[in-house]
Scaffold this active site. Structure first.
Site, PDB file in Angstrom:
ATOM      1  N   TRP A  49       0.857  -1.190   0.000  1.00  0.00           N
ATOM      2  CA  TRP A  49       0.000   0.000   0.000  1.00  0.00           C
ATOM      3  C   TRP A  49       0.889   1.235   0.000  1.00  0.00           C
ATOM      4  O   TRP A  49       1.855   1.297   0.750  1.00  0.00           O
ATOM      5  CB  TRP A  49      -0.909  -0.026   1.233  1.00  0.00           C
ATOM      6  N   THR A  83      -0.130  -2.188   5.825  1.00  0.00           N
ATOM      7  CA  THR A  83       0.595  -1.964   7.074  1.00  0.00           C
ATOM      8  C   THR A  83       0.148  -2.901   8.186  1.00  0.00           C
ATOM      9  O   THR A  83       0.970  -3.373   8.969  1.00  0.00           O
ATOM     10  CB  THR A  83       0.462  -0.486   7.489  1.00  0.00           C
ATOM     11  N   GLU A  85      -0.794  -5.935   7.931  1.00  0.00           N
ATOM     12  CA  GLU A  85      -0.231  -7.259   7.672  1.00  0.00           C
ATOM     13  C   GLU A  85       1.262  -7.348   7.998  1.00  0.00           C
ATOM     14  O   GLU A  85       1.817  -8.449   8.115  1.00  0.00           O
ATOM     15  CB  GLU A  85      -0.481  -7.658   6.210  1.00  0.00           C
ATOM     16  N   VAL A 108       1.289   5.104   6.073  1.00  0.00           N
ATOM     17  CA  VAL A 108      -0.130   5.334   6.337  1.00  0.00           C
ATOM     18  C   VAL A 108      -0.366   6.840   6.245  1.00  0.00           C
ATOM     19  O   VAL A 108       0.267   7.617   6.965  1.00  0.00           O
ATOM     20  CB  VAL A 108      -0.537   4.806   7.728  1.00  0.00           C
ATOM     21  N   THR A 113     -11.423   9.538   7.534  1.00  0.00           N
ATOM     22  CA  THR A 113     -12.073   8.649   8.505  1.00  0.00           C
ATOM     23  C   THR A 113     -11.080   8.231   9.587  1.00  0.00           C
ATOM     24  O   THR A 113      -9.872   8.431   9.433  1.00  0.00           O
ATOM     25  CB  THR A 113     -12.612   7.386   7.801  1.00  0.00           C
ATOM     26  N   HIS A 115      -9.946   5.425  10.156  1.00  0.00           N
ATOM     27  CA  HIS A 115      -9.176   4.255   9.735  1.00  0.00           C
ATOM     28  C   HIS A 115      -7.676   4.462   9.954  1.00  0.00           C
ATOM     29  O   HIS A 115      -6.968   3.553  10.394  1.00  0.00           O
ATOM     30  CB  HIS A 115      -9.474   3.942   8.260  1.00  0.00           C
ATOM     31  N   PHE A 140      10.578  -0.266  13.575  1.00  0.00           N
ATOM     32  CA  PHE A 140       9.379   0.393  13.050  1.00  0.00           C
ATOM     33  C   PHE A 140       9.773   1.398  11.968  1.00  0.00           C
ATOM     34  O   PHE A 140      10.192   2.517  12.268  1.00  0.00           O
ATOM     35  CB  PHE A 140       8.667   1.097  14.208  1.00  0.00           C
TER      36      PHE A 140
END
Length: 182
Positions: A49, A83, A85, A108, A113, A115, A140
């Site tokens: 993504w 992300t 996963e 991300v 929203t 989310h 990370f």
């Protein structure tokens, strides 16, 4: 053989220069050399993504590992859909006995929203839980940004490459794990 201090290296002007935060944008990223005591594989697990961003972060992480002296055969590259996963794939990598460190790479971008908040929370808490196991470090390398420009600035843009920083952190933590009880 006496372990060498991998943290007391002098700055080399030819070393990779990256730093992704505004406060440290003029700082140099020093990629430590991997200790001779470090054995095993480094995993780079990358979310597909926002792949325009994550592929650049992935390349930065890979380059840092290579620059640290890690052999290409010891760098394992996996791709996952998104992300969230990353956490499952990192847990899978930690189950392999030859895992030295895991780097999770994602991006991300805030939308309209909640989310964004859920995905960021899952990723951050998941990595924290995996690190608490103490098996191997999970670094990370997930950007959590408000817009695409902020992501691009941190993916080989004006604020460096967050993936390269994650790679350097993975080497430093692998050295710590290898030398902690020598």
């Amino acid at each position: 053989m006496e372990p060498r201090n991998v943290y007391a290296r002098k700055k080399n002007p030819n070393e990779n220069k990256h730093m992704a935060t505004e406060l440290n944008k003029d700082a140099e990223l020093i990629v430590p050399r991997v200790s001779e005591y470090v054995k095993g594989n480094f995993y780079i697990i990358t979310a597909k993504w926002n792949e325009d961003v994550t592929s650049v972060l992935h390349a930065g992480a890979y380059h840092s590992l290579w620059e640290a002296g890690i052999d290409k055969k010891n760098i394992i590259e996996w791709k996952v859909p998104g992300t969230v996963e990353l956490i499952n794939a990192a847990a899978l990598a930690l189950n392999h006995p030859e895992t030295t460190a895991v780097i999770v790479i994602g991006c991300v971008i805030r939308g309209e929203t909640p989310h964004f908040d859920y995905v960021c929370q899952i990723a951050a808490q998941g990595v924290a839980q995996l690190n608490a196991l103490g098996k191997a470090p999970v670094v990370f390398g997930v950007l959590t940004v408000d817009n695409m420009q902020q992501a691009l600035d941190r993916a080989d843009g004006i604020l460096g490459n967050k993936g390269a920083e994650a790679g350097a952190a993975a080497v430093e933590m692998a050295n710590l794990h290898a030398l902690a009880f020598v």
